[in-house]
Scaffold this motif. Structure first.
Motif, PDB file in Angstrom:
ATOM      1  N   GLY A 171     -31.039  33.609 -37.467  1.00  0.00           N
ATOM      2  CA  GLY A 171     -31.695  32.309 -37.666  1.00  0.00           C
ATOM      3  C   GLY A 171     -32.871  32.121 -36.729  1.00  0.00           C
ATOM      4  N   LEU A 172     -32.692  32.490 -35.465  1.00  0.00           N
ATOM      5  CA  LEU A 172     -33.783  32.386 -34.495  1.00  0.00           C
ATOM      6  C   LEU A 172     -34.949  33.300 -34.867  1.00  0.00           C
ATOM      7  CD1 LEU A 172     -34.757  31.111 -31.875  1.00  0.00           C
ATOM      8  CD2 LEU A 172     -33.587  32.933 -30.630  1.00  0.00           C
ATOM      9  N   ALA A 173     -34.649  34.507 -35.324  1.00  0.00           N
ATOM     10  CA  ALA A 173     -35.700  35.437 -35.746  1.00  0.00           C
ATOM     11  C   ALA A 173     -36.472  34.876 -36.940  1.00  0.00           C
ATOM     12  CB  ALA A 173     -35.101  36.792 -36.097  1.00  0.00           C
ATOM     13  N   LEU A 174     -35.776  34.244 -37.884  1.00  0.00           N
ATOM     14  CA  LEU A 174     -36.458  33.648 -39.039  1.00  0.00           C
ATOM     15  C   LEU A 174     -37.342  32.471 -38.618  1.00  0.00           C
ATOM     16  CD1 LEU A 174     -33.621  33.784 -41.728  1.00  0.00           C
ATOM     17  CD2 LEU A 174     -35.719  35.160 -41.647  1.00  0.00           C
ATOM     18  N   VAL A 175     -36.861  31.674 -37.680  1.00  0.00           N
ATOM     19  CA  VAL A 175     -37.673  30.560 -37.171  1.00  0.00           C
ATOM     20  C   VAL A 175     -38.928  31.101 -36.495  1.00  0.00           C
ATOM     21  CG1 VAL A 175     -37.736  28.720 -35.434  1.00  0.00           C
ATOM     22  CG2 VAL A 175     -35.783  28.918 -36.952  1.00  0.00           C
ATOM     23  N   LEU A 176     -38.799  32.135 -35.652  1.00  0.00           N
ATOM     24  CA  LEU A 176     -39.967  32.733 -34.986  1.00  0.00           C
ATOM     25  C   LEU A 176     -40.939  33.337 -35.996  1.00  0.00           C
ATOM     26  CD1 LEU A 176     -38.321  34.407 -31.877  1.00  0.00           C
ATOM     27  CD2 LEU A 176     -39.800  32.389 -31.914  1.00  0.00           C
ATOM     28  N   LEU A 177     -40.399  33.975 -37.036  1.00  0.00           N
ATOM     29  CA  LEU A 177     -41.253  34.540 -38.086  1.00  0.00           C
ATOM     30  C   LEU A 177     -42.003  33.434 -38.817  1.00  0.00           C
ATOM     31  CD1 LEU A 177     -42.139  37.091 -39.611  1.00  0.00           C
ATOM     32  CD2 LEU A 177     -40.187  36.747 -41.124  1.00  0.00           C
ATOM     33  N   GLY A 178     -41.299  32.330 -39.091  1.00  0.00           N
ATOM     34  CA  GLY A 178     -41.961  31.197 -39.750  1.00  0.00           C
ATOM     35  C   GLY A 178     -43.059  30.604 -38.891  1.00  0.00           C
ATOM     36  N   ILE A 179     -42.832  30.494 -37.589  1.00  0.00           N
ATOM     37  CA  ILE A 179     -43.860  29.977 -36.682  1.00  0.00           C
ATOM     38  C   ILE A 179     -45.044  30.925 -36.647  1.00  0.00           C
ATOM     39  CG2 ILE A 179     -44.369  29.513 -34.251  1.00  0.00           C
ATOM     40  CD1 ILE A 179     -41.485  28.441 -34.006  1.00  0.00           C
ATOM     41  N   ALA A 180     -44.773  32.233 -36.621  1.00  0.00           N
ATOM     42  CA  ALA A 180     -45.847  33.227 -36.594  1.00  0.00           C
ATOM     43  C   ALA A 180     -46.692  33.144 -37.850  1.00  0.00           C
ATOM     44  CB  ALA A 180     -45.258  34.623 -36.439  1.00  0.00           C
ATOM     45  N   VAL A 181     -46.069  32.953 -39.012  1.00  0.00           N
ATOM     46  CA  VAL A 181     -46.821  32.830 -40.266  1.00  0.00           C
ATOM     47  C   VAL A 181     -47.633  31.551 -40.242  1.00  0.00           C
ATOM     48  CG1 VAL A 181     -46.579  32.479 -42.760  1.00  0.00           C
ATOM     49  CG2 VAL A 181     -45.256  34.250 -41.628  1.00  0.00           C
ATOM     50  N   LYS A 182     -47.059  30.472 -39.775  1.00  0.00           N
ATOM     51  CA  LYS A 182     -47.732  29.167 -39.754  1.00  0.00           C
ATOM     52  C   LYS A 182     -48.935  29.185 -38.824  1.00  0.00           C
ATOM     53  CE  LYS A 182     -47.412  24.745 -40.864  1.00  0.00           C
ATOM     54  NZ  LYS A 182     -47.426  24.260 -42.200  1.00  0.00           N
TER      55      LYS A 182
END
Length: 110
Positions: A90-101
């Motif tokens: 879950g944390l990795a997905l949140v970080l990936l989402g922030i990186a895309v944003k």
């Protein structure tokens, strides 16, 4: 220890020979003795039916309790590991989402 009911039979025979029913203190002692003996006889029969009336039963029960405790510890550890991995994903997905944003992935491409 084998429970054959001999003591219970003797107590019942003795109680039947007591005149006047269960009215005195001696009668209450007799009733209590009957109940205790019947309880021990029933418990002994139950243990025999379960195969726990021999000398090895205590060790077997101790070993089964240890195995059960180990199983519960393993379940607890496995549950903790699964929850840990779910949290990391879950944390990795949140970080990936922030990186895309933020556009970090676009900067890496070129």
């Amino acid at each position: 220890m084998r429970y054959d009911g001999e003591m219970l039979a003797r107590l019942v025979a003795q109680a039947e020979g007591v005149p006047g029913g269960a009215s005195g203190l001696g009668d209450m002692v007799m009733i209590r003795a009957l109940i205790e003996e019947a309880s021990e006889l029933g418990a002994g029969r139950a243990l025999e039916r379960l195969g726990l009336a021999d000398r090895r039963a205590e060790g077997d029960m101790r070993e089964l309790r240890e195995l059960l405790s180990a199983w519960r510890d393993a379940q607890k550890a496995a549950r903790g590991a699964v929850i840990g991995w779910i949290a990391r994903i879950g944390l990795a997905l949140v970080l990936l989402g922030i990186a895309v944003k933020v556009g970090v992935i676009g900067m890496m491409k070129g």
